[in-house]
Design an enzyme around this catalytic site. Structure first.
Site, short mmCIF file in Angstrom:
data_model
loop_
_atom_site.label_atom_id
_atom_site.label_comp_id
_atom_site.label_asym_id
_atom_site.label_seq_id
_atom_site.Cartn_x
_atom_site.Cartn_y
_atom_site.Cartn_z
CG ASN A 148 -1.96 1.14 1.14
OD1 ASN A 148 -2.81 1.08 0.25
ND2 ASN A 148 -1.89 2.13 2.00
CD GLU A 149 -1.17 6.03 0.16
OE1 GLU A 149 -0.69 6.33 1.27
OE2 GLU A 149 -2.07 6.70 -0.39
CD GLU A 305 -6.03 4.77 -0.19
OE1 GLU A 305 -5.82 5.87 0.39
OE2 GLU A 305 -5.40 3.75 0.06
CD1 TRP A 313 -4.60 12.13 6.26
CD2 TRP A 313 -3.70 13.85 5.14
NE1 TRP A 313 -4.93 11.97 4.92
CE2 TRP A 313 -4.38 13.01 4.22
CE3 TRP A 313 -3.07 15.00 4.64
CZ2 TRP A 313 -4.44 13.29 2.85
CZ3 TRP A 313 -3.13 15.26 3.28
CH2 TRP A 313 -3.81 14.41 2.40
CD GLU A 353 -5.89 6.33 8.20
OE1 GLU A 353 -5.12 6.99 7.48
OE2 GLU A 353 -6.37 5.22 7.88
CE LYS A 354 -10.59 8.45 17.91
NZ LYS A 354 -9.11 8.39 17.80
CG HIS A 356 -9.68 9.82 6.39
ND1 HIS A 356 -10.51 9.59 5.32
CD2 HIS A 356 -8.49 10.22 5.87
CE1 HIS A 356 -9.84 9.83 4.19
NE2 HIS A 356 -8.61 10.22 4.50
#
Ligand code: GLA
Length: 697
Positions: A148-149, A305, A313, A353-354, A356
């Site tokens: 991933n990334e 994505e 962020w 990341e809650k 996001h």
């Protein structure tokens, strides 16, 4: 072709492992309602898949596969290797990455592995082998998503294993230590090495580090990640030779040279989170979409994505206003994406990341965001005929990671922002509705009438010849300041830059004697046929060739009286080689773009430059998007199109395709009330249906 293969893919990362199974039924039901075609699963599920070394638990993943499959939703299966579990860090602390200052990073976030760690690689490949063996033939499997990334968040590690891998890479590149010494210019500052054993990674040092060592470490670090990707892909391919393999790129990401990656991915995919607080973010987004298409040599790509609203962020995390999620999505489709996917399906209730955004927000389905998600899913169904359709371009903009890295090193003539320099010219074409492809400077450019090379600082001999061949074959070449200054080892091209003695300098007919970056941000004028404001950069340009026309000169400053912009035309006007020795203002870029399009006989969709409105042709449809908040009305092919703020529409269908014929005089963008100032400079968007009279006539 299956029904789903004819659809623009829609969906996102699905992380059911964060939720009890009672939630999974609702997930699938709501996905169906939202027209989701595709779910990317297991991206961060290593700990769940392999709770202890060598002990696997695939039962839950089988269940997820089956539920999605029964609902007609296709799966992109991730290899789960981007976030190794706690047991790996505990057993193999040497697998954790080390920063440039020698700090070993801890477990507790994600991506905490050194790209050269043998332990990481061993365990990652073992997991991939298990996954590939188990799911290769699953009927719901549409593609593999490796890692991933790559490079986010650890691109380079400065640990001992990395130093050893770097030495091997250098040995393969240079063969012997004398060649390395010559390439790195180690005679300077007494840096000569007697053997590869003495060579290290460029960790923190007292002053400017050896530039070629630093660039080689950048190249090596990108290659080390690529090697990991390829090792996983090779295993997958041995089990599933016909299933596409991808990994998600990250827009213009300096640390990973995507040109070298794309031969190894079956589908280019990208993650992009345009900043809603930046009214100009659509420019970088448009360029990113064009880069992704170009990396795949024009093939469709996948938006892997994006966010439905705020990320978590940025300071602060501004939500996407109504319409902007749709606008971002359609921009991607217009510029070649065959899929619009998101991070993530259901907004997390815990973890980093809650906050996001997601396709299904904390507040549930009766929400602004989820209603938008459903509406977009329905709308994308109408665009299925675009799957696989091309986006024609006749302009190539050179983009090169070596130049980017080298010009932004310490010890260069000025602090240059390479991407900003490239985008300054890119935006000139965007403002005219002209589609651009990105191209490596060494690549064959014969498909393009116009090739622009902004700040092409590093030019190999092949690149010098490739650029020089453009005017020779009757095309238009544009080269800007700071181009051809060094070769691929960062050795200066002597005798007046622009590739040194030889083909490119003679194609341009000029030579650069001295750089004169401007100390402050004060603008200055250039005068002549292409008069206007410039800033940042002056230089002493000498004309070597009677065929060269000086089209503007510096009016003041260190280089006052010296040429600023020149053009050399070939015999009978065929082929033109422009040199731009300054950083032109927006207005001057617009003038120059007009001249370059005219030289290359390329029609522009907008007759005059316009900011905030974008148009692009894909397949049989022309997309028109309004990125500003204010509503606009456009006349397109004698049809009035109204676009509210942050709106996008398209003209043309598969049955009734549209075709551009030419540009014509006369502004046709009709300002909405209160918008007269903004719109009066906007020109015609000339589109004709087959059989209709040419609007230019
Ligand atoms: C990246 C990652 C995702 C998620 C998003 C958040 O794109 O791949 O897992 O962290 O950022 O914006």
């Amino acid at each position: 072709m299956s029904e789903i293969a004819r659809r623009i893919r829609y969906g996102g990362d699905y992380n059911p492992e964060q939720w009890p199974t009672t939630v999974w039924d609702e997930d699938v039901r709501l996905m169906q309602q939202a027209h989701v075609t595709t779910a990317t699963i297991a991206v961060f599920a290593w700990a769940k898949l392999e709770p202890a070394p060598g002990q696997y638990d695939f039962g839950w993943l089988d269940d997820v596969f089956d539920r999605l499959s029964r609902a007609g939703i296709r799966v992109i299966l991730a290899t789960a290797t981007a976030s190794p579990p706690a047991w790996l860090a505990h057993r193999h602390p040497e697998s954790l990455p080390v920063t440039i200052d020698g700090v070993r990073l801890a477990f507790g976030s994600r991506q905490q592995f050194s790209p050269s760690s043998a332990a990481y690689r061993h365990h990652a490949l073992r997991l991939v082998t298990e996954l590939a063996a188990r799911y290769a033939d699953h009927p719901a499997l549409e593609a593999w998503h490796v890692g991933n990334e790559y490079g986010n968040h650890v691109t380079r590690s400065y640990d001992p294993e990395t130093a050893e891998a770097f030495r091997i890479w250098l040995h393969n590149r240079y063969g012997d230590i004398d060649t390395l010494n010559a390439a790195w210019g180690t005679a300077f500052w007494s840096q000569t090495y007697r053997s590869f054993a003495e060579v290290g990674v460029p960790s923190a040092a007292p002053m400017i580090r050896n530039p070629t060592q630093v660039l080689d470490f950048d190249r090596f670090s990108s290659d080390a990640l690529l090697e990991l990707y390829r090792a996983e892909a090779e295993i997958i391919r041995s089990y599933a030779p016909d299933t596409p393999i991808t990994t998600n790129f990250m827009s213009f990401f300096k640390d990973v040279d995507y040109w070298s990656w794309t031969p190894h991915v079956d589908v280019v995919s990208d993650d992009l989170y345009p900043d809603p607080a930046d009214p100009r973010s659509y420019v970088l987004s448009a360029a990113t979409r064009d880069l992704m298409r170009s990396l795949g040599a024009g093939k469709s790509w996948l938006l892997m994505e994006q966010a439905t609203s705020a990320v978590n962020w940025r300071p602060p995390n501004v939500p996407l206003a109504d319409g902007r999620h749709r606008l971002n999505s359609l921009q991607a489709v217009a510029r070649g994406a065959d899929g619009v996917l998101h991070f993530q399906w259901r907004q997390s209730a815990a973890g980093a990341e809650k906050f996001h955004s997601a396709m299904l927000p904390h507040a549930g389905e009766d929400t602004r965001v989820h209603r938008g998600v459903r509406a977009l899913g329905a709308e994308l169904r109408e665009l299925g005929d675009l799957v696989g359709a091309g986006v024609p371009a006749r302009v190539a903009l050179c983009f090169d990671w070596d130049s980017w890295r080298a010009i932004e090193q310490d010890g260069t003539p000025a602090t240059v922002d390479y991407l900003d320099t490239v985008l300054r010219f890119y935006e000139g074409f965007l403002r005219r509705g002209v589609t651009v492809d990105f191209l490596h400077p060494e690549a064959d450019s014969t498909a393009y009438s116009l090739v622009v090379a902004p700040a092409a600082h590093v030019l190999s001999d092949d690149a010098v010849h490739a650029l020089a061949s453009v005017p020779a074959r009757g095309g238009t070449l544009v080269v800007t300041y700071l181009s051809g200054v060094v070769d691929e080892n960062l050795h200066v091209r002597l005798g007046g830059y622009l590739g040194g003695e030889g083909a490119l300098r003679s194609a341009l007919g000029v030579r650069v004697e001295e750089f004169a970056p401007v100390a402050d941000s004060t603008a200055f004028d250039v005068t002549g046929d292409y008069a206007g404001a410039s800033d940042f950069w002056q230089e002493l340009i000498r004309v070597d060739d009677a065929q060269v026309e000086v089209v503007s000169s510096f009016a003041s400053g260190f280089a006052a009286g010296s040429p600023a912009i020149t053009v050399k035309r070939g015999v009978g006007g065929a082929g033109a080689a422009w040199y731009v020795g300054t950083r032109p203002s927006t207005a001057l870029v617009d003038k120059l773009v007009s001249a370059w399009l005219a030289d290359s006989n390329i029609p522009a969709a907008f007759e005059h430059a316009v900011t905030g409105i974008e148009t692009v042709l894909r397949g049989s449809r022309r997309f028109v998007a309004n990125h500003s908040e204010a509503p606009v009305r456009l006349s397109v092919d004698n049809r009035q199109i109204e676009l509210s703020g942050h709106d996008c529409t398209w003209i043309g269908t598969r049955e009734e395709p549209i075709e551009i014929t030419s540009t014509s005089a006369g502004p046709t963008l009709i300002p909405s009330e209160g918008e007269i100032q903004r719109c009066e400079h906007v020109g015609a968007l000339m589109i004709a249906r087959p059989g209709s009279p040419d609007p230019a006539e």
